[in-house]
Design a protein around this motif. Sequence first.
Motif, PDB file in Angstrom:
ATOM      1  N   LYS A 115       0.837  -1.210   0.000  1.00 42.65           N
ATOM      2  CA  LYS A 115       0.000   0.000   0.000  1.00 42.65           C
ATOM      3  C   LYS A 115       0.867   1.253   0.000  1.00 42.65           C
ATOM      4  O   LYS A 115       0.587   2.207  -0.726  1.00 42.65           O
ATOM      5  CB  LYS A 115      -0.916   0.004   1.223  1.00 42.65           C
ATOM      6  CG  LYS A 115      -2.140  -0.879   1.075  1.00 42.65           C
ATOM      7  CD  LYS A 115      -2.998  -0.785   2.315  1.00 42.65           C
ATOM      8  CE  LYS A 115      -4.410  -1.269   2.050  1.00 42.65           C
ATOM      9  NZ  LYS A 115      -5.247  -1.169   3.255  1.00 42.65           N
ATOM     10  N   LYS A 116       1.897   1.255   0.834  1.00 42.97           N
ATOM     11  CA  LYS A 116       2.811   2.403   0.863  1.00 42.97           C
ATOM     12  C   LYS A 116       3.502   2.575  -0.486  1.00 42.97           C
ATOM     13  O   LYS A 116       3.595   3.667  -1.028  1.00 42.97           O
ATOM     14  CB  LYS A 116       3.901   2.185   1.918  1.00 42.97           C
ATOM     15  CG  LYS A 116       3.462   2.479   3.322  1.00 42.97           C
ATOM     16  CD  LYS A 116       4.651   2.972   4.153  1.00 42.97           C
ATOM     17  CE  LYS A 116       4.216   3.199   5.591  1.00 42.97           C
ATOM     18  NZ  LYS A 116       4.128   1.919   6.328  1.00 42.97           N
ATOM     19  N   VAL A 117       3.976   1.470  -0.998  1.00 46.61           N
ATOM     20  CA  VAL A 117       4.752   1.495  -2.236  1.00 46.61           C
ATOM     21  C   VAL A 117       3.875   1.901  -3.420  1.00 46.61           C
ATOM     22  O   VAL A 117       4.318   2.616  -4.314  1.00 46.61           O
ATOM     23  CB  VAL A 117       5.390   0.102  -2.452  1.00 46.61           C
ATOM     24  CG1 VAL A 117       5.938  -0.036  -3.840  1.00 46.61           C
ATOM     25  CG2 VAL A 117       6.483  -0.136  -1.421  1.00 46.61           C
ATOM     26  N   LYS A 119       1.547   3.985  -3.575  1.00 49.57           N
ATOM     27  CA  LYS A 119       1.278   5.422  -3.639  1.00 49.57           C
ATOM     28  C   LYS A 119       2.359   6.170  -4.402  1.00 49.57           C
ATOM     29  O   LYS A 119       2.178   7.306  -4.797  1.00 49.57           O
ATOM     30  CB  LYS A 119       1.187   5.994  -2.223  1.00 49.57           C
ATOM     31  CG  LYS A 119      -0.138   5.685  -1.577  1.00 49.57           C
ATOM     32  CD  LYS A 119      -0.286   6.501  -0.306  1.00 49.57           C
ATOM     33  CE  LYS A 119      -1.580   6.192   0.391  1.00 49.57           C
ATOM     34  NZ  LYS A 119      -1.456   6.421   1.841  1.00 49.57           N
ATOM     35  N   ASP A 120       3.505   5.524  -4.559  1.00 46.33           N
ATOM     36  CA  ASP A 120       4.617   6.164  -5.246  1.00 46.33           C
ATOM     37  C   ASP A 120       4.770   5.550  -6.626  1.00 46.33           C
ATOM     38  O   ASP A 120       4.838   4.329  -6.750  1.00 46.33           O
ATOM     39  CB  ASP A 120       5.892   5.958  -4.425  1.00 46.33           C
ATOM     40  CG  ASP A 120       7.004   6.856  -4.928  1.00 46.33           C
ATOM     41  OD1 ASP A 120       7.414   6.700  -6.094  1.00 46.33           O
ATOM     42  OD2 ASP A 120       7.462   7.700  -4.158  1.00 46.33           O
ATOM     43  N   PRO A 121       4.835   6.383  -7.643  1.00 44.37           N
ATOM     44  CA  PRO A 121       4.960   5.851  -9.008  1.00 44.37           C
ATOM     45  C   PRO A 121       6.214   4.992  -9.205  1.00 44.37           C
ATOM     46  O   PRO A 121       6.231   4.107 -10.065  1.00 44.37           O
ATOM     47  CB  PRO A 121       5.027   7.102  -9.884  1.00 44.37           C
ATOM     48  CG  PRO A 121       4.929   8.278  -8.995  1.00 44.37           C
ATOM     49  CD  PRO A 121       4.735   7.836  -7.584  1.00 44.37           C
ATOM     50  N   GLN A 122       7.236   5.264  -8.406  1.00 47.01           N
ATOM     51  CA  GLN A 122       8.454   4.454  -8.440  1.00 47.01           C
ATOM     52  C   GLN A 122       8.181   3.033  -7.970  1.00 47.01           C
ATOM     53  O   GLN A 122       8.884   2.096  -8.314  1.00 47.01           O
ATOM     54  CB  GLN A 122       9.455   5.030  -7.436  1.00 47.01           C
ATOM     55  CG  GLN A 122      10.668   5.681  -8.006  1.00 47.01           C
ATOM     56  CD  GLN A 122      11.662   5.932  -6.873  1.00 47.01           C
ATOM     57  OE1 GLN A 122      11.338   6.590  -5.888  1.00 47.01           O
ATOM     58  NE2 GLN A 122      12.836   5.385  -7.007  1.00 47.01           N
ATOM     59  N   GLY A 123       7.177   2.915  -7.107  1.00 47.62           N
ATOM     60  CA  GLY A 123       7.022   1.698  -6.318  1.00 47.62           C
ATOM     61  C   GLY A 123       6.499   0.503  -7.061  1.00 47.62           C
ATOM     62  O   GLY A 123       6.960  -0.611  -6.872  1.00 47.62           O
ATOM     63  N   ILE A 124       5.507   0.708  -7.915  1.00 40.76           N
ATOM     64  CA  ILE A 124       4.848  -0.457  -8.470  1.00 40.76           C
ATOM     65  C   ILE A 124       4.710  -0.312  -9.982  1.00 40.76           C
ATOM     66  O   ILE A 124       4.369   0.743 -10.487  1.00 40.76           O
ATOM     67  CB  ILE A 124       3.486  -0.687  -7.773  1.00 40.76           C
ATOM     68  CG1 ILE A 124       3.111  -2.148  -7.832  1.00 40.76           C
ATOM     69  CG2 ILE A 124       2.390   0.203  -8.311  1.00 40.76           C
ATOM     70  CD1 ILE A 124       2.837  -2.698  -6.474  1.00 40.76           C
ATOM     71  N   GLN A 125       4.995  -1.375 -10.657  1.00 43.52           N
ATOM     72  CA  GLN A 125       4.829  -1.353 -12.096  1.00 43.52           C
ATOM     73  C   GLN A 125       3.373  -1.665 -12.433  1.00 43.52           C
ATOM     74  O   GLN A 125       2.700  -2.353 -11.697  1.00 43.52           O
ATOM     75  CB  GLN A 125       5.734  -2.398 -12.757  1.00 43.52           C
ATOM     76  CG  GLN A 125       7.038  -1.813 -13.240  1.00 43.52           C
ATOM     77  CD  GLN A 125       8.097  -1.894 -12.157  1.00 43.52           C
ATOM     78  OE1 GLN A 125       8.379  -2.952 -11.650  1.00 43.52           O
ATOM     79  NE2 GLN A 125       8.684  -0.764 -11.801  1.00 43.52           N
ATOM     80  N   GLY A 126       2.924  -1.112 -13.524  1.00 47.91           N
ATOM     81  CA  GLY A 126       1.551  -1.357 -13.930  1.00 47.91           C
ATOM     82  C   GLY A 126       1.298  -2.813 -14.262  1.00 47.91           C
ATOM     83  O   GLY A 126       2.206  -3.539 -14.613  1.00 47.91           O
ATOM     84  N   CYS A 127       0.064  -3.226 -14.120  1.00 51.39           N
ATOM     85  CA  CYS A 127      -0.312  -4.585 -14.473  1.00 51.39           C
ATOM     86  C   CYS A 127      -1.358  -4.493 -15.565  1.00 51.39           C
ATOM     87  O   CYS A 127      -2.311  -3.740 -15.454  1.00 51.39           O
ATOM     88  CB  CYS A 127      -0.880  -5.308 -13.259  1.00 51.39           C
ATOM     89  SG  CYS A 127      -1.264  -7.023 -13.559  1.00 51.39           S
ATOM     90  N   ASN A 128      -1.172  -5.232 -16.623  1.00 51.62           N
ATOM     91  CA  ASN A 128      -2.028  -5.102 -17.796  1.00 51.62           C
ATOM     92  C   ASN A 128      -3.234  -6.024 -17.793  1.00 51.62           C
ATOM     93  O   ASN A 128      -3.842  -6.250 -18.811  1.00 51.62           O
ATOM     94  CB  ASN A 128      -1.216  -5.389 -19.066  1.00 51.62           C
ATOM     95  CG  ASN A 128      -0.193  -4.323 -19.309  1.00 51.62           C
ATOM     96  OD1 ASN A 128      -0.404  -3.160 -18.994  1.00 51.62           O
ATOM     97  ND2 ASN A 128       0.935  -4.710 -19.873  1.00 51.62           N
ATOM     98  N   CYS A 129      -3.549  -6.549 -16.614  1.00 46.19           N
ATOM     99  CA  CYS A 129      -4.551  -7.602 -16.599  1.00 46.19           C
ATOM    100  C   CYS A 129      -5.949  -7.136 -16.960  1.00 46.19           C
ATOM    101  O   CYS A 129      -6.790  -7.930 -17.354  1.00 46.19           O
ATOM    102  CB  CYS A 129      -4.581  -8.241 -15.228  1.00 46.19           C
ATOM    103  SG  CYS A 129      -2.978  -8.910 -14.831  1.00 46.19           S
ATOM    104  N   ASP A 130      -6.247  -5.850 -16.777  1.00 44.04           N
ATOM    105  CA  ASP A 130      -7.573  -5.360 -17.132  1.00 44.04           C
ATOM    106  C   ASP A 130      -7.737  -5.237 -18.642  1.00 44.04           C
ATOM    107  O   ASP A 130      -8.836  -5.206 -19.152  1.00 44.04           O
ATOM    108  CB  ASP A 130      -7.827  -3.991 -16.487  1.00 44.04           C
ATOM    109  CG  ASP A 130      -8.198  -4.141 -15.017  1.00 44.04           C
ATOM    110  OD1 ASP A 130      -8.564  -5.271 -14.630  1.00 44.04           O
ATOM    111  OD2 ASP A 130      -8.118  -3.163 -14.281  1.00 44.04           O
ATOM    112  N   ALA A 131      -6.606  -5.149 -19.321  1.00 43.00           N
ATOM    113  CA  ALA A 131      -6.655  -4.928 -20.771  1.00 43.00           C
ATOM    114  C   ALA A 131      -7.093  -6.192 -21.501  1.00 43.00           C
ATOM    115  O   ALA A 131      -7.030  -7.274 -20.966  1.00 43.00           O
ATOM    116  CB  ALA A 131      -5.305  -4.474 -21.271  1.00 43.00           C
TER     117      ALA A 131
END
Length: 131
Positions: A115-117, A119-131
Motif C-alpha cells: 500500500k505504501k509502495v 502510492k509512489d509511481p516508483q514503487g509499483i509497475q503497472g499490471c495489464n490484466c484489465d486490458a
Amino acid sequence: MKALLTLGIFLLSVTVQAKVYERCEFARILKNNGMAGYAGISLASWVCLAKHESGYNTQSTTYHSESNSSHYGIFQINSQYGCDDGKTPRAVNACGIPCNALLQDNITQAIQCVKKVAKDPQGIQGCNCDA
Ligand SMILES: *[C@@H]1O[C@H](CO)[C@@H](O)[C@H](O)[C@H]1NC(C)=O
Ligand SMILES: *[C@@H]1O[C@H](CO)[C@@H](O)[C@H](O)[C@H]1NC(C)=O
C-alpha cells in the motif's frame, strides 16, 4: 542418481515450507484489507499482479543484477525502495521493515507495505490484466 534424489528432497522441503496462496483465499484477504480499488487498482488487478510477480508464493525472492537489488514476497517488493535487506545500495526502505518480513505466511505486513509502495509511481509497475 543420488544427487537427483537429494535435489528432489530439497525441492520438496522448499515446497512444504513456502505458503502458496490459493487465488480466492488471497483475493478475500486483499478485500478484507481494503485493497479493492486501492491506489486506483482493482481487486482483480491486485490478484493478477501477485500471480504474475510470485505465483502467490510468499517465499518468492528474485535477484536483479542490474540494480543489485532483490524482490521479496507475494508482491515482489523491491529492496531498493520498499524494504531493507542490508545489502542493497542506496536503499530507501519506504516501509521501514526488513525484507524478510515480506516472506511470512501472514501477508498482513506485505499488504501494508505494498500500500505504501503503490502510492509512489516508483514503487509499483503497472499490471495489464484489465486490458
Ligand atoms: C552492483 O554491484 C557491483 C559489484 O559490487 C558494482 O560494480 C555495480 O556498480 C553495482 N551496480 C549498481 C547499479 O549499484
Ligand atoms: C496476521 O498478523 C496480524 C498482525 O501483524 C494479526 O493481526 C493477524 O491476526 C494475523 N493473521 C493471522 C491469520 O494469523
